[in-house]
Motif scaffolding. Sequence first.
Motif, PDB file in Angstrom:
ATOM      1  N   PHE A 190      29.576  -0.721  -8.246  1.00 51.38           N
ATOM      2  CA  PHE A 190      29.685   0.718  -8.011  1.00 51.38           C
ATOM      3  C   PHE A 190      29.366   1.436  -9.312  1.00 51.38           C
ATOM      4  N   ASP A 191      28.413   2.369  -9.243  1.00 51.46           N
ATOM      5  CA  ASP A 191      28.002   3.152 -10.404  1.00 51.46           C
ATOM      6  C   ASP A 191      28.033   4.627 -10.063  1.00 51.46           C
ATOM      7  N   SER A 192      28.126   5.447 -11.110  1.00 53.64           N
ATOM      8  CA  SER A 192      28.205   6.899 -10.913  1.00 53.64           C
ATOM      9  C   SER A 192      26.832   7.573 -10.901  1.00 53.64           C
ATOM     10  N   SER A 193      25.762   6.794 -11.130  1.00 54.44           N
ATOM     11  CA  SER A 193      24.425   7.390 -11.126  1.00 54.44           C
ATOM     12  C   SER A 193      23.407   6.372 -10.651  1.00 54.44           C
ATOM     13  N   GLU A 194      22.258   6.870 -10.233  1.00 53.14           N
ATOM     14  CA  GLU A 194      21.170   5.991  -9.789  1.00 53.14           C
ATOM     15  C   GLU A 194      20.665   5.149 -10.949  1.00 53.14           C
ATOM     16  N   ALA A 195      20.546   5.783 -12.133  1.00 50.55           N
ATOM     17  CA  ALA A 195      20.070   5.052 -13.311  1.00 50.55           C
ATOM     18  C   ALA A 195      21.064   3.966 -13.709  1.00 50.55           C
ATOM     19  N   ALA A 198      20.731   1.009 -11.351  1.00 49.09           N
ATOM     20  CA  ALA A 198      19.541   0.208 -11.648  1.00 49.09           C
ATOM     21  C   ALA A 198      19.770  -0.679 -12.868  1.00 49.09           C
ATOM     22  N   GLU A 199      20.487  -0.164 -13.853  1.00 52.68           N
ATOM     23  CA  GLU A 199      20.807  -0.947 -15.047  1.00 52.68           C
ATOM     24  C   GLU A 199      21.739  -2.113 -14.690  1.00 52.68           C
ATOM     25  N   THR A 200      22.728  -1.831 -13.836  1.00 56.70           N
ATOM     26  CA  THR A 200      23.633  -2.886 -13.389  1.00 56.70           C
ATOM     27  C   THR A 200      22.874  -3.941 -12.593  1.00 56.70           C
ATOM     28  N   TYR A 201      21.919  -3.489 -11.783  1.00 61.10           N
ATOM     29  CA  TYR A 201      21.116  -4.415 -10.974  1.00 61.10           C
ATOM     30  C   TYR A 201      20.388  -5.413 -11.867  1.00 61.10           C
ATOM     31  N   GLU A 202      19.806  -4.937 -12.953  1.00 60.36           N
ATOM     32  CA  GLU A 202      19.106  -5.829 -13.877  1.00 60.36           C
ATOM     33  C   GLU A 202      20.074  -6.768 -14.580  1.00 60.36           C
ATOM     34  N   GLU A 203      21.258  -6.253 -14.927  1.00 57.40           N
ATOM     35  CA  GLU A 203      22.257  -7.074 -15.603  1.00 57.40           C
ATOM     36  C   GLU A 203      22.698  -8.236 -14.712  1.00 57.40           C
ATOM     37  N   LEU A 291      19.753  -3.483  -4.207  1.00 61.80           N
ATOM     38  CA  LEU A 291      20.124  -2.186  -4.773  1.00 61.80           C
ATOM     39  C   LEU A 291      20.316  -1.241  -3.587  1.00 61.80           C
ATOM     40  N   LEU A 292      21.568  -0.937  -3.275  1.00 61.50           N
ATOM     41  CA  LEU A 292      21.903  -0.278  -2.002  1.00 61.50           C
ATOM     42  C   LEU A 292      21.820   1.244  -2.030  1.00 61.50           C
ATOM     43  N   GLY A 293      21.937   1.823  -3.205  1.00 64.80           N
ATOM     44  CA  GLY A 293      21.996   3.271  -3.263  1.00 64.80           C
ATOM     45  C   GLY A 293      23.276   3.790  -2.624  1.00 64.80           C
ATOM     46  N   ARG A 294      23.147   4.776  -1.704  1.00 65.14           N
ATOM     47  CA  ARG A 294      24.321   5.400  -1.068  1.00 65.14           C
ATOM     48  C   ARG A 294      24.478   4.997   0.400  1.00 65.14           C
ATOM     49  N   LYS A 295      23.789   3.925   0.794  1.00 63.71           N
ATOM     50  CA  LYS A 295      23.794   3.522   2.207  1.00 63.71           C
ATOM     51  C   LYS A 295      25.202   3.359   2.770  1.00 63.71           C
ATOM     52  N   TYR A 296      26.102   2.796   1.977  1.00 66.28           N
ATOM     53  CA  TYR A 296      27.466   2.545   2.458  1.00 66.28           C
ATOM     54  C   TYR A 296      28.455   3.584   1.920  1.00 66.28           C
ATOM     55  N   SER A 297      28.246   4.027   0.704  1.00 70.32           N
ATOM     56  CA  SER A 297      29.225   4.921   0.077  1.00 70.32           C
ATOM     57  C   SER A 297      29.328   6.265   0.794  1.00 70.32           C
ATOM     58  N   LEU A 314      29.150   7.279  -4.646  1.00 70.42           N
ATOM     59  CA  LEU A 314      28.838   6.210  -5.588  1.00 70.42           C
ATOM     60  C   LEU A 314      27.511   5.535  -5.242  1.00 70.42           C
ATOM     61  N   HIS A 315      26.877   4.976  -6.245  1.00 70.07           N
ATOM     62  CA  HIS A 315      25.649   4.194  -6.067  1.00 70.07           C
ATOM     63  C   HIS A 315      26.027   2.721  -6.140  1.00 70.07           C
TER      64      HIS A 315
END
Length: 452
Positions: A190-195, A198-203, A291-297, A314-315
Amino acid sequence: MANRLRSKAAQMFHIQMSHYHKVSKLFQPVSQAPKYAIKKKDESSSISQKLMTELGALHPRSNGMYALLPLGLRALEKLNKSIDEEMSYIGAQKIALPILTSGHLWKKTGRWKSTGPELLKVKDRHEKDFVLSPTHEESVTDMIAGMYPLSYRQFPLKLYQISTKIRDEMKPRFGLLRCKEFVMKDLYTFDSSEAGAAETYEEVNNAYLRIFRKIGIPFLRVAGACGNIGGSVSHEYHFHADIGEDILWICQSCGEGTNSELITEDSQMNCHTCGGVLKKVMGIEVGHTFLLGRKYSEPMGAFYQDLQGKPQPLHMGCYGIGVSRLLAAAVEVLSTKAQMKWPLAFAPYKVCIIGPKKGSKEWAAVSWQDSLASVLSQNLGLGDDIIVDDRSTLTIGKRVLEAKNTGYPFVVIVGKKACEAVPQFEVIDNDKEEVQVLTQLETLNFVKKHCL
């Protein structure tokens, strides 16, 4: 009196530290007449299924469901530990969610209908709908939604579990490669921004690369379809195997790959990055990231509080590793038709020590059996990774064959040469299929080099 108690305590500590396992006590029901040949790809069995069941690592309970026996479970727990280490490294925290998820949550996201008949649905005594969860996006997102307000300072938040999942598979086959009940590592971020997402996705994907590299089996990372899970970006991790059910297209120049699900009839059969030629291969999917975006949130009401104190959706990202499938896929890729082979990273036992047959000329060297086991276990720190084939009524040859078939990476034989003035031992490397005759010190150094 005090000195005697201290001495006894020291002896008990030594016994505990030098503990090792014995084949005579191992629960390993072996089939008496295994038939390893596989005639057609579409048969319901695979090399991994045959070997794991016939050599006592797995036991079928009903169609598509299996009991993991001690060898199989030890391997699974080692794999879990390796995954735990990488999850901890990226700051992911482990949780445990109920296997039952309320049906109304799946209806809220639309997956109650879109998932299809593989979704196993049940009703409780009050006629309320529940899902035997194949995955937990709805469950974890609803949990986070109920904790509002969460501050933007708490993100990124990474929560994962390793647990049993259920899928009402229409045609279970290939053992743990496609079954109804399986073990999966599922991570939700869960992230507070799209950017930030994306950073978490790479991590997380970098953590996946480390997990698969540690296993030591060549793997493929390809672009994947988001499918019923949803989202905007997806990647899959595969082991290349003819029995695999996914068609992958891999660039022969740069190695970039794509699942065939993303290729249409009008697609150019060249890599869009470098223009290289694509080659078709079959893969066993062992991991998937989204990378789900806001599909569920958004539909679940999972929000955080921004700087102005306003609620914002949340993203999210979700990341799976089919742990039990990965276990079987590794055996599938490494094994021969007659010998089960494990990656050293999660072999049930790394070293099997085989002592002499009772009554033989070599029996005079039997003390080396326990001596080597104690030194490897305690002094070298291999601890629980040593198993001794102490069945002294069997010939060394028969036990060596069984050790190879079971897939122990290294076998140390206390045989004729152990009776010489300078004792020597046969050391078998099952992966390389090499045999060396080494002194005690050389044996210890060999095991230290390869197992630690």
